[in-house]
Design an enzyme around this catalytic site. Structure first.
Site, PDB file in Angstrom:
ATOM      1  N   THR A 136      16.639  41.693 -35.315  1.00 25.12           N
ATOM      2  CA  THR A 136      17.915  42.059 -36.079  1.00 25.12           C
ATOM      3  C   THR A 136      18.405  43.126 -36.043  1.00 25.12           C
ATOM      4  OG1 THR A 136      16.644  40.403 -38.006  1.00 25.12           O
ATOM      5  CG2 THR A 136      18.183  42.044 -38.822  1.00 25.12           C
ATOM      6  N   PHE A 167      15.689  33.571 -37.348  1.00 23.58           N
ATOM      7  CA  PHE A 167      15.963  33.160 -38.827  1.00 23.58           C
ATOM      8  C   PHE A 167      14.424  32.849 -39.478  1.00 23.58           C
ATOM      9  CE2 PHE A 167      20.292  32.464 -37.335  1.00 23.58           C
ATOM     10  CZ  PHE A 167      20.848  33.340 -38.006  1.00 23.58           C
ATOM     11  N   LEU A 168      13.448  33.109 -38.501  1.00 25.78           N
ATOM     12  CA  LEU A 168      11.968  32.711 -38.776  1.00 25.78           C
ATOM     13  C   LEU A 168      11.524  33.278 -40.078  1.00 25.78           C
ATOM     14  CD1 LEU A 168       9.837  34.387 -37.495  1.00 25.78           C
ATOM     15  CD2 LEU A 168      10.169  32.924 -35.360  1.00 25.78           C
ATOM     16  N   GLU A 170       7.836  34.807 -42.101  1.00 26.56           N
ATOM     17  CA  GLU A 170       6.465  35.050 -41.987  1.00 26.56           C
ATOM     18  C   GLU A 170       5.836  34.038 -42.595  1.00 26.56           C
ATOM     19  OE1 GLU A 170       5.146  39.108 -42.180  1.00 26.56           O
ATOM     20  OE2 GLU A 170       6.848  39.942 -40.923  1.00 26.56           O
ATOM     21  N   LYS A 219      23.364  37.506 -39.081  1.00 25.45           N
ATOM     22  CA  LYS A 219      21.838  37.803 -39.432  1.00 25.45           C
ATOM     23  C   LYS A 219      21.987  38.391 -40.814  1.00 25.45           C
ATOM     24  CE  LYS A 219      17.400  37.920 -39.855  1.00 25.45           C
ATOM     25  NZ  LYS A 219      16.457  37.937 -38.859  1.00 25.45           N
ATOM     26  N   PHE A 264      15.050  30.418 -53.476  1.00 23.84           N
ATOM     27  CA  PHE A 264      15.100  32.003 -53.691  1.00 23.84           C
ATOM     28  C   PHE A 264      15.795  32.273 -54.841  1.00 23.84           C
ATOM     29  CE2 PHE A 264      14.205  34.311 -49.723  1.00 23.84           C
ATOM     30  CZ  PHE A 264      13.762  33.258 -48.913  1.00 23.84           C
ATOM     31  N   GLY A 272       9.984  41.905 -50.673  1.00 22.39           N
ATOM     32  CA  GLY A 272       9.048  43.215 -49.949  1.00 22.39           C
ATOM     33  C   GLY A 272       9.515  42.462 -48.380  1.00 22.39           C
ATOM     34  N   CYS A 275      11.841  42.936 -43.522  1.00 27.48           N
ATOM     35  CA  CYS A 275      13.261  42.354 -43.344  1.00 27.48           C
ATOM     36  C   CYS A 275      14.160  42.698 -44.412  1.00 27.48           C
ATOM     37  CB  CYS A 275      13.116  40.831 -42.768  1.00 27.48           C
ATOM     38  SG  CYS A 275      12.229  40.461 -41.532  1.00 27.48           S
ATOM     39  N   LYS A 278      14.709  46.504 -45.239  1.00 27.29           N
ATOM     40  CA  LYS A 278      15.376  47.337 -44.267  1.00 27.29           C
ATOM     41  C   LYS A 278      16.744  46.721 -43.908  1.00 27.29           C
ATOM     42  CE  LYS A 278      13.608  45.465 -39.934  1.00 27.29           C
ATOM     43  NZ  LYS A 278      14.684  44.902 -39.356  1.00 27.29           N
TER      44      LYS A 278
END
Ligand code: UGA
Length: 451
Positions: A136, A167-168, A170, A219, A264, A272, A275, A278
């Protein structure tokens, strides 16, 4: 911009020699998945220890389903690991850059690793190569990579630069790679476009073809929009607390409107991970630099940071005197199914309770290694921090159970047993995971986020 339609699709069958630079979450997953798609992949990382371990099939972080793919790739030799970047570049036709872009103190992304990699690519451009940005990055990074390679290459070999943002998520990375909602490719040439379509030929998803700047912005805009959704519902949760309303019902009703969508809208202690925090900052920073003050994103960040703070305040209010009280912290990772604690709200919350003089027992199915580094159990006799994987052990003698990550195993807890083990039955549900009425029926005090 065009969306590839099935009817127009030509047969994309070519397999490539691919180099993935960076064996972190994005790079290692992409490398293992490209190998699974039949490409020959070299995954490089400057961390020699990581490479030695990967060769021994030791995965550096927890990601469901990643290990079997790595093992399979190594066995078939479709996937190899190396710490020699020049050699890996020379052997490859396509180079995916998946190195870290950590935040700098001013909120901008630190692109040093990308700049260094571009320089090494320039010096090892022994044939035509397609260089693809996967990390990113702020808009114009592709442009800078291209300029750097032109500046430092010492032969007439041609190259293309492209952007293919990842776009994956974690914890769901392997699924997201093979079943993405879309594949974005930012290109400047027909050749680069065709090569990327070949690479992803067996992944069934709409392909958005665009220029590089637009792909990079897609992104940043996507992550920032998702963070905005979370902060919006968290702001609504504050109003719910004040008005005595239920944010979960509000989210449910809002989400059924297809224009809003149900995902969402989960209120809690905030987002947190490495990604959203930041990327929201980096997008605000680059927008400002370009001449647009993206005030909305500043507010998204501010709301997020207030969430964990107000959670701690609520717990303090219930416990009255926190000093000497025992608090069981259930969940440390920034979300379930990962051991990642970077920028997790749990870190701020645990620090706040330590400062108040609470006795803490930290419990997480995967993050205890990270947690031990973050909170060495040496906070003085009175504030000693303990660690356990067993939630029942964690709640023994506790005055409050703080649920900070909604791990599946915590959903399955026998709450009657938990109540018996606790000194005082109080649940502070930072993720609105428990059924409030059920919990109260069992005899717990319940603190929710906007409900
Ligand atoms: C995020 C994006 O979802 C991915 O699409 C993107 O590729 C990735 O960042 C990245 O840029 O690499 P990730 O950070 O793995 O993925 O995690 P998410 O599942 O998006 O969750 C982020 C945070 O938001 C977590 O702390 C989660 O607990 C929180 N969250 C999520 C909420 O507080 N409420 C919600 O409703 C959803």
């Amino acid at each position: 911009m065009s969306v590839m339609k099935k009817t127009k699709q030509k047969k994309y069958t070519k397999k490539y020699k691919i180099c993935v630079i960076g064996a972190g979450h994005v790079g290692l997953v992409a490398a293992a998945c490209f190998a699974e798609l039949g490409h020959k992949v070299i995954c490089v990382d400057k961390d020699k220890k990581r490479i030695v371990e990967l060769k021994k099939k030791i995965i550096p972080f927890y990601e469901p389903d990643l290990e079997p793919l790595v093992v399979k790739g190594l066995k078939s030799k479709g996937l190899v690991f190396s710490s020699s970047l020049p050699e890996a570049i020379k052997k490859s036709q396509v180079i995916f850059i998946a190195v870290g872009t950590p935040p700098k103190a001013d909120g901008s992304a630190d692109l040093t690793a990308i700049g260094n990699v571009a320089h090494v690519i320039a010096k090892n451009l022994n044939s035509y190569k397609l260089i693809v940005g996967k990390s990113t990055v702020p808009v114009w990074t592709g442009k800078k990579i291209k300029e750097t390679i032109h500046r430092y290459k010492n032969n007439s070999n041609d190259f293309d630069v492209a952007s293919n943002p990842e776009f994956l998520r974690e914890g769901k990375a392997i699924y997201d790679f093979f079943y993405p909602d879309r594949i974005v490719i930012g290109v400047e040439s027909e050749r680069a476009q065709e090569m990327l379509k070949d690479i992803y030929a067996s992944v069934k998803a709409p392909i958005i073809v665009t220029d590089i700047n637009t792909a990079e912005l897609i992104k940043h805009a996507s992550n920032s929009f998702l963070a905005t959704k979370i902060s919006f519902i968290n702001a609504v949760s504050k109003v719910c607390d004040l008005a005595g309303a239920d944010v979960e019902k509000i989210a449910l009703a809002m989400g059924l409107d297809k224009r809003i969508g149900k995902d969402f809208l989960q209120a809690g202690i905030g987002y947190g991970g490495f990604c959203f925090p930041k990327d929201v900052e980096a997008f605000a920073y680059i927008s400002k630099k370009l001449g647009y003050d993206f005030g909305l994103l500043k507010e998204v960040k501010a709301i997020n940071e207030k969430q964990w703070f107000s959670y701690v305040e609520k717990v303090k209010e219930h416990l009255w005197i926190v000093k000497g009280k025992k608090i069981a912290i259930l969940g440390l990772s920034f979300k379930p199914d990962t051991d990642d604690m970077r920028f997790a709200p749990s870190v701020d919350i645990v620090k706040a309770f330590i400062k108040e003089g609470a006795k803490l027992c930290l419990c997480d199915p995967q993050s205890l290694g990270e947690a031990r580094k973050e909170f060495p159990a040496s906070g003085g006799k009175k504030n000693k921090v303990k660690f356990t994987k067993d939630p029942y052990e964690a709640v023994k003698g506790a005055d409050c159970l703080c649920l900070l990550t909604e791990w599946g195993e915590f959903k399955e807890l026998d709450l009657k047993k938990v109540k018996k083990l606790m000194n005082y039955p109080l649940i502070a549900d930072g993720r609105n995971m428990f059924d409030r009425d059920k919990v109260r029926q069992i005899g717990f005090g319940y603190i929710g986020m906007g409900k």
